[in-house]
Scaffold this motif. Structure first.
Motif, PDB file in Angstrom:
ATOM      1  N   PHE A 116      10.932  -5.843   1.546  1.00  0.00           N
ATOM      2  CA  PHE A 116       9.558  -5.753   2.035  1.00  0.00           C
ATOM      3  C   PHE A 116       8.775  -4.731   1.220  1.00  0.00           C
ATOM      4  O   PHE A 116       9.342  -3.941   0.451  1.00  0.00           O
ATOM      5  N   TYR A 117       7.458  -4.752   1.435  1.00  0.00           N
ATOM      6  CA  TYR A 117       6.583  -3.756   0.816  1.00  0.00           C
ATOM      7  C   TYR A 117       5.442  -3.466   1.772  1.00  0.00           C
ATOM      8  O   TYR A 117       5.149  -4.235   2.693  1.00  0.00           O
ATOM      9  N   TYR A 118       4.807  -2.312   1.571  1.00  0.00           N
ATOM     10  CA  TYR A 118       3.658  -1.916   2.391  1.00  0.00           C
ATOM     11  C   TYR A 118       2.378  -2.339   1.663  1.00  0.00           C
ATOM     12  O   TYR A 118       2.063  -1.786   0.599  1.00  0.00           O
ATOM     13  N   PRO A 119       1.628  -3.291   2.191  1.00  0.00           N
ATOM     14  CA  PRO A 119       0.438  -3.777   1.474  1.00  0.00           C
ATOM     15  C   PRO A 119      -0.648  -2.720   1.328  1.00  0.00           C
ATOM     16  O   PRO A 119      -1.475  -2.819   0.416  1.00  0.00           O
ATOM     17  N   GLU A 120      -0.660  -1.723   2.189  1.00  0.00           N
ATOM     18  CA  GLU A 120      -1.686  -0.673   2.104  1.00  0.00           C
ATOM     19  C   GLU A 120      -1.439   0.291   0.947  1.00  0.00           C
ATOM     20  O   GLU A 120      -2.356   1.013   0.534  1.00  0.00           O
ATOM     21  N   GLN A 121      -0.206   0.328   0.440  1.00  0.00           N
ATOM     22  CA  GLN A 121       0.072   1.241  -0.667  1.00  0.00           C
ATOM     23  C   GLN A 121      -0.310   0.576  -1.987  1.00  0.00           C
ATOM     24  O   GLN A 121       0.220  -0.467  -2.354  1.00  0.00           O
ATOM     25  N   LYS A 122      -1.222   1.207  -2.720  1.00  0.00           N
ATOM     26  CA  LYS A 122      -1.721   0.649  -3.978  1.00  0.00           C
ATOM     27  C   LYS A 122      -1.203   1.392  -5.205  1.00  0.00           C
ATOM     28  O   LYS A 122      -1.165   0.826  -6.295  1.00  0.00           O
ATOM     29  N   LYS A 123      -0.825   2.661  -5.035  1.00  0.00           N
ATOM     30  CA  LYS A 123      -0.346   3.454  -6.169  1.00  0.00           C
ATOM     31  C   LYS A 123       1.044   3.991  -5.874  1.00  0.00           C
ATOM     32  O   LYS A 123       1.384   4.262  -4.725  1.00  0.00           O
ATOM     33  N   PHE A 124       1.859   4.143  -6.947  1.00  0.00           N
ATOM     34  CA  PHE A 124       3.255   4.557  -6.815  1.00  0.00           C
ATOM     35  C   PHE A 124       3.557   5.706  -7.785  1.00  0.00           C
ATOM     36  O   PHE A 124       3.885   5.462  -8.941  1.00  0.00           O
ATOM     37  N   PRO A 125       3.438   6.951  -7.352  1.00  0.00           N
ATOM     38  CA  PRO A 125       3.098   7.379  -5.988  1.00  0.00           C
ATOM     39  C   PRO A 125       1.585   7.486  -5.806  1.00  0.00           C
ATOM     40  O   PRO A 125       0.842   7.601  -6.793  1.00  0.00           O
ATOM     41  N   PRO A 126       1.117   7.499  -4.557  1.00  0.00           N
ATOM     42  CA  PRO A 126      -0.295   7.785  -4.296  1.00  0.00           C
ATOM     43  C   PRO A 126      -0.547   9.277  -4.425  1.00  0.00           C
ATOM     44  O   PRO A 126       0.384  10.067  -4.600  1.00  0.00           O
ATOM     45  N   LYS A 127      -1.802   9.682  -4.351  1.00  0.00           N
ATOM     46  CA  LYS A 127      -2.082  11.109  -4.391  1.00  0.00           C
ATOM     47  C   LYS A 127      -1.467  11.780  -3.175  1.00  0.00           C
ATOM     48  O   LYS A 127      -1.192  11.143  -2.144  1.00  0.00           O
ATOM     49  N   LYS A 128      -1.242  13.087  -3.274  1.00  0.00           N
ATOM     50  CA  LYS A 128      -0.468  13.805  -2.268  1.00  0.00           C
ATOM     51  C   LYS A 128      -1.039  13.683  -0.865  1.00  0.00           C
ATOM     52  O   LYS A 128      -0.291  13.667   0.113  1.00  0.00           O
ATOM     53  N   SER A 129      -2.327  13.578  -0.746  1.00  0.00           N
ATOM     54  CA  SER A 129      -2.938  13.501   0.585  1.00  0.00           C
ATOM     55  C   SER A 129      -2.729  12.135   1.242  1.00  0.00           C
ATOM     56  O   SER A 129      -3.062  11.962   2.417  1.00  0.00           O
TER      57      SER A 129
END
Length: 287
Positions: free
Chosen positions: A132-145
């Motif tokens: 599975f994957y999380y559709p809300e995550q767009k960057k790997f990794p996202p910014k720290k916040s």
């Protein structure tokens, strides 16, 4: 005389400090080779099944309440990238959550489904992959916040696996996401069904494990020293229910929780700073 009294008090403080289980009832030392235990599930009374996390063996272990290893399985078709929790369904199929994602950069999240280990012969057990994957995550990794995509907690109910994320935002905002995926082999877009914010202290508010009671009326989420008890909820979004915070009065590295029965929980912690590596019991309050 004063010197003797002081020495006695110092010894008492030392031993109490090293064995501060708070409200938890000590059950057993876990084997020394399972210091990084990260998930437990109970199928039969007086035993638990256990896995370890990040980079340890691809194995599922059966332990007695005396802390002895009774059986172990090599999990076929699986790799322990970061196994973080266990759960089971009504048929006692067991689900191994390879969902640890400290840096929020993984694209290979998977839950392994294995048949009831109590009925399997030999020393190997087959696994099906639920990717599975999380559709809300767009960057790997996202910014720290926005680092909301680590996870260490799953439970099963009505054909679905519920995944609750572990917040690693900086600054810490306390929010955890609730996702679901089907409990069968395949590749899925995880469905975001809710958010929870149990508290705002990063030391005690990061969720490390979760489970649902056999009757489906209670959910417990574990953190480093606290339980969060959910009742009167809708399963599709249990964040809408009533939440009660329970301070366990210990700050060990608690990593795992499961229901033994409707009122009794089993918990375990990793070895950290010379403490932990134990199995515990806790009885939920009646009200």
């Amino acid at each position: 005389m004063k010197t003797r009294v002081f020495f006695f008090l110092a010894l008492l403080t030392f031993f109490c400090g090293c064995n501060n289980y708070g409200q938890l009832v000590y059950v057993a030392d876990l084997p020394s080779n399972l210091e990084e235990n990260s998930g437990i599930v109970s199928i039969k009374d007086s035993t638990v099944w256990v896995v370890e996390d990040n980079g340890n063996k691809d194995e599922l272990y059966k332990l007695s309440f005396k802390g002895d290893i009774l059986k172990s399985f090599k999990v076929k078709n699986a790799k322990n990238n970061d196994w973080e929790d266990l759960t089971k369904d009504a048929l006692n199929n067991v689900y191994i959550a390879d969902i640890g994602n400290n840096n929020n950069d993984r694209k290979d999240l998977v839950i392994y489904k294995v048949p009831n280990p109590e009925e399997e012969p030999g020393d190997k057990i087959d696994a099906e992959k639920i990717k599975f994957y999380y559709p809300e995550q767009k960057k790997f990794p996202p910014k720290k916040s926005e680092r909301l995509y680590d996870a260490e907690a799953i439970f099963h109910r009505n054909g679905n696996l519920f995944i609750v994320t572990k917040n690693r935002t900086d600054p810490f905002n306390g929010k955890a996401l609730i996702y679901t995926v089907p409990d069968s082999k395949g590749k899925y877009e995880a469905k975001l069904v809710g958010t929870i914010k149990v508290c705002e202290d990063w030391k005690t508010c990061q969720i490390t494990s979760i489970d649902i009671s056999p009757d489906g009326k209670k959910i417990v989420a574990l953190s480093y020293g606290k339980l969060f008890l959910f009742t009167d909820f809708r399963l599709d979004d249990f964040a809408t229910g009533t939440v009660k915070e329970i301070d366990l009065e210990t700050r060990n590295q608690l990593e795992s929780v499961c229901f033994l029965n409707e009122q009794t929980l089993l918990l375990s912690d990793e070895v950290s700073h010379g403490n932990g590596g134990n199995l515990y019991r806790y009885t939920l309050p009646e009200k």
